[in-house]
Design a protein around this motif. Structure first.
Motif, PDB file in Angstrom:
ATOM      1  N   LEU A  14       0.836  -1.196   0.000  1.00  0.00           N
ATOM      2  CA  LEU A  14       0.000   0.000   0.000  1.00  0.00           C
ATOM      3  C   LEU A  14       0.874   1.250   0.000  1.00  0.00           C
ATOM      4  O   LEU A  14       1.944   1.261   0.618  1.00  0.00           O
ATOM      5  N   SER A  15       0.398   2.285  -0.652  1.00  0.00           N
ATOM      6  CA  SER A  15       1.112   3.566  -0.643  1.00  0.00           C
ATOM      7  C   SER A  15       0.864   4.265   0.690  1.00  0.00           C
ATOM      8  O   SER A  15      -0.024   3.886   1.464  1.00  0.00           O
ATOM      9  N   GLU A  18      -2.701   5.450   0.833  1.00  0.00           N
ATOM     10  CA  GLU A  18      -3.647   4.360   1.051  1.00  0.00           C
ATOM     11  C   GLU A  18      -3.648   3.912   2.512  1.00  0.00           C
ATOM     12  O   GLU A  18      -4.705   3.693   3.096  1.00  0.00           O
ATOM     13  N   ARG A  22      -6.830   4.155   5.015  1.00  0.00           N
ATOM     14  CA  ARG A  22      -7.365   2.923   5.611  1.00  0.00           C
ATOM     15  C   ARG A  22      -7.242   2.930   7.134  1.00  0.00           C
ATOM     16  O   ARG A  22      -8.116   2.428   7.825  1.00  0.00           O
TER      17      ARG A  22
END
Length: 162
Positions: A14-15, A18, A22
């Motif tokens: 995930l970046s 992101e 989240r």
């Protein structure tokens, strides 16, 4: 050995954005957690920051522990004690939370005492005209230390506030 295909809609890593979305934290919080050794990430060949998906659980544990008042130093120590720096599983969380339970109970007891004494005495700072002459005649405690010396020993309260 079976070849597993990864669905094009599910990314392995995930970046930063992101993870922040989240986990419900700011990107700056992720950078702070990483600088504090609470989470780790890696760089791609394009020098983009990426995190494995399990970082979301680590962040959740850090956030819960912080809300309970556990200092970051203790959280980092607990997480770093896990084998291979792995993300805590259910059994790990049970051990971590049990270890913190005693500290939380002590803090609750100290805060309860503080609440109960708050109205009549500030633990001899000294602003109470009713309690302190009985507990601290002639300001004897003022010779030993300054501030609220009866409520908490020096250093103990300061650590729990952070």
């Amino acid at each position: 050995m079976t070849n597993k295909k990864i669905s094009p809609t599910i990314k392995r890593d995930l970046s930063v954005g992101e993870v922040a979305a989240r986990a419900g934290v700011a990107v700056s919080t992720l950078h702070f957690y990483e600088a504090e050794g609470l989470i780790t990430g890696h760089r791609t060949s394009a020098n983009h920051r990426r995190y494995e998906r399990n970082v979301l659980r680590r962040i959740a544990i850090v956030r819960v522990a912080q809300r309970a008042g556990i200092p970051l130093k203790e959280i980092r120590s607990a997480l770093s004690a896990l084998p291979g720096g792995r993300t805590p599983n259910r059994e790990d969380w049970e051990k971590l939370s049990a270890a913190w339970r005693g500290e939380l109970n002590e803090r609750i007891e100290r805060l309860t005492r503080l609440r109960d004494q708050l109205t009549g005495c500030i633990g001899c700072g000294c602003l109470s005209t009713q309690e302190c002459p009985l507990r601290n005649p002639y300001d004897i405690l003022g010779e030993q230390s300054s501030g609220p010396v009866l409520l908490e020993p020096r250093g103990d309260f300061d650590e729990t506030v952070r």
